[in-house]
Scaffold this motif. Structure first.
Motif, short mmCIF file in Angstrom:
data_model
loop_
_atom_site.label_atom_id
_atom_site.label_comp_id
_atom_site.label_asym_id
_atom_site.label_seq_id
_atom_site.Cartn_x
_atom_site.Cartn_y
_atom_site.Cartn_z
N ALA B 206 30.71 32.38 37.39
CA ALA B 206 29.90 33.54 36.96
C ALA B 206 28.99 33.79 38.36
O ALA B 206 28.29 33.53 38.11
CB ALA B 206 29.00 32.43 36.22
N ARG B 211 28.17 36.28 34.43
CA ARG B 211 28.61 36.38 33.36
C ARG B 211 30.53 35.89 34.36
O ARG B 211 30.59 36.26 34.88
CB ARG B 211 29.19 38.09 34.03
N ILE B 212 30.71 35.19 33.11
CA ILE B 212 32.24 34.08 32.85
C ILE B 212 33.47 35.48 33.34
O ILE B 212 33.59 36.47 32.63
CB ILE B 212 32.31 33.65 31.66
N VAL B 213 33.97 35.74 34.59
CA VAL B 213 35.88 36.04 34.37
C VAL B 213 36.73 34.58 34.93
O VAL B 213 36.06 34.02 35.46
CB VAL B 213 35.20 36.91 36.07
#
Lengths: 481, 232
Positions: B206, B211-213
Motif C-alpha cells: 500500500a 492503495r492496495i496492489v
C-alpha cells in the motif's frame, strides 16, 4: 552521516512543510484512509483492549529483566549457528556490517525495510565501500531512487503522489509515464526480482526476538524481508536491544495488535520466523547468518525511569497518522529517521543532539497516547524531555530564555486572579496591535514580540471579541489563503 | 568493540537495583487446545475461507483427499500453467498431484529430497521461473485466513514465495482458531528448529497512496484448498 543537521534546521524544514499544501493533502488523505481501516479492524476485534494491556505488560516485564533475556537469546542464536555481534554505538554496528560485506566479497546487497539501518546510516557507508545497496520495500525503493530518506516509518513514500512516482519511474527507467499504482508496482517487481536473484548479501531489521526459542520475527507485507532473508548467501539481521520478548507464547499478543494499528490489517501478509543459517540440503536461507544487537543510546533510555517506557514501542506508526504536527509538516521536517510523536521522544537518544528540539515540536494534544497500542504516555515523556533539555547546563538554541518565559508565566498567573484587570489589559492590547493586523491576522510584530510572531500568527482582535476566536498557528492561516 | 558482557553490564547498570521480584508474571499462554469435532472443523473452514477472501486470497473450498490432485491439475490447466514446482506434503501425498499435473502436460519441478549447495542458485531460479508453486501448510488460522508453512529440506518455503501463483493445501485437521493456537500447535521445538512463515493472502503493498496492489515480490495470487481426509 555526511552532513550533521543543526537543531535550528528544524525551523526552515517545518516551515517548508507547513507551506506545502500539496503535502498536507497527501498526508491527510493517507492518514484518513489508515484511520478508517484501523477503526474497522479494531471494532470487530473485541479482545483488542485486553491484548493491548497484555502486550504492554509483557514489554514492561521484558525491559525489567532485559540483561537476562539478552543472554538467553544470544545463547539460543549461537546454538543455531548464528554469529552474534554487539554494537555499543551506531558507528560500531555500521563498521561491522560494512567490514563483513567487504570480507564476503559482497557486490549486491538487498535490504528489507528497516528503520534501524536508517538510524545507523548504513547505506551511504556501504556505497562508500563500493557496494551496491538496494532498498527492496517498494516505498523505500521509491525514496532511494529520489535520493531522499523515508518520511514515514510504515509508509516511506507517503509524501509522494502516484503522479510523482509515475514521473520518477519515467525519468529513471525511461518507461512510458503512467500514474497507475498497479503498473508502477509491476515495473518495480520485474526490476527487483532480478536483483533478488543475483543478490549475495541480505539485510533486514527485526520486529521481535524471542529469547526462549532464539527466533527473530520479521513482519511485512510485500515479501521483501522474506526474499532478503531467503535468497542471499549471507544474511544480517540488525536489532535494537529492546526487541527481545521472553517467550514464544508472548508473540501472538503483539501480532494481534501490530498489523491492526500499523496498516489496518488483521495480520500482515508475511510473518517470518528466522532462526539461523540453512541446514545441509536446504534450498532456503543463507549459508551464514549474523545478528547485530545494537545499544546506541537504548541503555541510557532504560536507565531513565520516565523515558524507559519509550522502549516499549513496536514501531506501528499509528501515532504519526493521528499527529496534527506530523500531518502538517510531514516526516522530512523532523530530520530524523524516526519522525512524529514517537520520533520526538526516541530521536534525541538514538540520533543525537541535532534532534534535541523535537520534544518541543508538539501541541501535547495527546492523540498519540490514545492510539498507541501499548499505551506509551508520549505527552508525559515529551514534557520530561523538555524539562531535561532546559535544565541541562547547555540548553539548545531554542527555546530562548526559559527563565524569562517562566517569569512571564508567573506574572500572568498573578494577574489572572483579577479578571477585570485582564479584560482591561486585553482592550488596551487590542488597540495597540491593531496597526499590525492584516486580513484578520497578526503575522509580524516589532521586538520584543518579534520572536513570537516569527513562528506563530495571532488572530487579530475583532470589535466586541476581546478574546481571539481561536489561537491557531501560522500554517492554518496559510491553509486558508 | 563491544561484546556480550559489555552490553549486559550496560543494561544491568541501567536497570539499577529495581526489584525483579516485583515484575508481574505474565500469563501469556493462550486458551488450552481442545479437540475439535467435525462440526467445529466445518465452521473453522468457513471462517477461514471468509477471511482468506477478505485478504484477496482465492478459497477453493473443501474436497476429499482423493479429489485434490484433479482439482489442482484443473486449476493449473485453466490458468495456463506450463511449469509447476512442488515439494513433499505434510499429511497429503503430493506425488498424486505431480502425476495429475504431468497428465495435463504440465512440466513438474520436484524439490524433494533436497538440493546440493552447488545447485542452489540454479534451483532457486528454476523455482522462480515456475508458473505455479504447490505446497502443503502445517497449520491454518481461521480468524485471520493465515497459513503456517514450516520450511524443511524436502519442502522449501520458496515454493510459496517465488512462483507468481501459489497453491497451498491444508488438511482440515490442521485448522486452528487463532494466532495463539497456531503458535501453540506448531510448538517451541518446531519453531526453534525451522524457518516458519505465516502467510496471509498474496504479497501486497500500500506504498503508493495507500492503495492496495497485489504481487509485489511474492505471489500475485494465492489459492487454498482444504482437504478432508476421511469420509464423514
Amino acid at each position: 552521516m555526511a552532513v550533521s543537521p543543526k537543531a535550528t534546521d528544524f525551523f526552515a524544514a517545518s516551515e517548508a512543510g507547513a507551506a506545502d499544501h500539496e503535502l498536507q493533502r497527501k498526508l491527510e488523505s493517507a492518514s484518513a484512509r489508515h484511520l478508517e481501516h484501523f477503526a474497522e479492524v479494531r471494532d470487530e476485534f473485541t479482545p483488542y483492549e485486553n491484548e493491548r494491556a497484555t502486550a504492554r505488560a509483557i514489554k514492561e516485564n521484558a525491559l525489567g529483566r532485559l540483561d537476562e533475556l539478552i543472554v538467553e537469546l544470544t545463547e539460543k542464536l549461537t546454538d543455531h549457528d548464528c554469529k552474534v555481534f554487539f554494537a555499543a554505538s551506531a558507528d560500531e554496528a555500521r563498521e561491522y556490517i560494512v567490514k563483513l560485506a567487504t570480507q564476503c566479497g559482497a557486490r549486491h546487497v538487498v535490504k528489507g525495510k528497516s528503520m534501524t539501518t536508517e538510524e545507523i546510516a548504513l547505506n551511504p557507508a556501504l556505497e562508500r565501500a563500493g557496494i551496491e545497496v538496494l532498498e527492496t520495500d517498494l516505498g523505500e525503493y521509491i525514496v532511494q531512487l529520489r535520493g531522499e530518506p523515508p518520511s514515514h516509518i510504515i509508509t516511506p513514500a507517503i509524501h509522494l503522489s502516484k503522479e510523482d512516482i509515475g514521473e520518477l519511474f519515467h525519468e529513471k527507467f525511461r518507461v512510458s509515464y503512467t500514474p497507475e499504482p498497479e503498473k508502477l508496482t509491476a515495473e518495480a517487481r520485474t526490476r527487483l526480482r532480478e536483483s533478488f536473484l543475483r543478490a549475495d548479501f541480505g539485510i533486514t531489521g527485526v520486529n521481535f526476538a524471542i529469547a526462549e526459542t532464539g527466533t527473530l520475527v520479521v513482519v511485512e507485507n510485500e515479501g521483501n524481508g522474506r526474499m532478503s532473508s531467503t535468497i542471499p548467501e549471507v544474511f544480517v539481521a540488525l536489532m535494537g536491544i529492546e526487541k527481545v520478548i521472553p517467550k514464544l507464547s508472548d508473540l501472538p499478543h503483539f501480532l494481534e495488535i501490530l498489523a491492526r494499528t500499523a496498516t489496518g490489517q488483521k495480520l500482515t501478509t508475511y510473518t517470518n520466523f528466522l532462526r539461523g543459517p540453512r541446514a545441509d540440503g536446504d534450498l532456503d536461507g543463507p549459508r551464514e547468518m549474523h545478528v547485530v544487537i545494537i545499544d546506541n543510546g537504548r541503555s541510557a533510555m532504560l536507565s531513565d525511569p520516565v523515558l524507559r517506557e519509550s522502549l516499549m514501542c513496536i514501531r506501528c506508526g499509528a501515532c504519526l497518522n493521528v499527529c496534527p504536527v506530523y500531518r502538517h509538516i510531514g516526516g522530512h521536517a523532523y530530520r530524523s529517521p524516526y519522525p512524529g510523536p514517537i520520533g520526538s521522544i526516541v530521536s534525541p537518544s538514538l540520533i543525537g543532539s541535532s534532534t534535541a528540539y523535537l520534544p518541543f515540536a508538539s501541541t501535547l494534544c495527546g492523540a498519540c497516547k490514545d492510539v498507541c497500542p501499548v499505551h506509551i504516555d508520549i505527552p508525559r515523556i515529551l514534557l520530561h524531555l523538555r524539562w531535561k533539555e532546559t535544565s541541562s547546563p547547555a540548553p539548545p538554541p531554542w527555546p530562548h530564555d526559559a527563565h524569562r518565559a517562566r517569569a512571564g508565566a508567573r506574572m500572568f498567573a498573578r494577574l489572572a486572579r483579577y479578571p477585570r484587570i485582564i479584560r482591561f489589559l486585553g482592550h488596551i492590547a487590542a488597540v495597540l496591535v491593531k496597526p499590525f493586523a492584516e486580513n484578520g491576522w497578526i503575522g509580524s510584530m516589532p521586538p520584543p514580540f518579534a520572536n513570537w510572531t516569527k513562528v506563530r500568527d495571532f488572530p487579530a482582535p475583532r470589535p466586541g471579541h476581546p478574546r481571539p476566536a481561536n489561537s491557531a498557528g501560522k500554517s492554518i492561516r496559510n491553509g486558508r489563503s | 568493540m563491544a561484546d556480550l558482557s559489555d552490553i549486559v553490564a550496560r543494561v544491568k547498570d541501567a536497570l539499577g537495583s529495581s526489584a525483579r521480584g516485583d515484575l508481574a508474571e505474565i500469563d501469556a499462554n493462550g486458551a488450552p487446545l481442545h479437540a475439535l469435532s467435525a462440526n467445529d472443523r466445518a465452521e473453522l473452514a468457513t471462517q477461514f475461507g471468509h477471511e482468506l477472501k477478505s485478504v484477496a486470497g482465492d478459497y477453493l473450498g473443501i474436497c476429499r483427499a482423493d479429489e485434490a490432485a484433479a482439482r489442482i491439475a484443473a486449476l493449473a490447466a485453466e490458468t495456463g500453467v506450463r511449469t509447476a514446482a512442488i515439494g513433499e506434503g505434510v499429511a497429503i501425498d503430493t506425488g498424486a498431484i505431480a502425476t495429475a499435473l504431468e497428465t495435463e502436460g504440465i512440466s513438474v519441478l520436484r524439490t524433494a529430497p533436497g538440493v546440493d549447495a552447488d545447485n542452489r542458485t540454479q534451483t532457486l531460479r528454476r523455482v522462480a521461473d515456475a508458473d505455479m508453486g504447490i505446497a502443503e501448510a502445517d497449520c491454518a488460522i481461521a480468524s485471520t485466513g493465515t497459513l503456517a508453512v514450516v520450511s524443511t529440506v524436502s519442502r522449501p518455503s520458496s515454493l510459496t514465495l517465488l512462483p507468481p501463483s501459489s497453491v497451498i493445501l491444508v488438511n482440515v485437521d490442521r485448522l486452528v482458531r487463532d494466532i495463539a493456537a497456531a503458535v501453540a500447535t506448531l510448538g517451541a521445538n518446531e519453531i526453534a528448529n525451522h524457518r516458519v512463515t505465516l502467510i496471509t493472502g498474496p504479497s501486497r503493498t500500500a506504498d503508493i497512496e495507500k492503495r492496495i496492489v497485489l504481487g509485489v515480490h511474492g505471489p500475485k495470487s494465492l489459492h487454498v484448498l482444504i482437504v478432508w481426509p476421511r469420509d464423514e
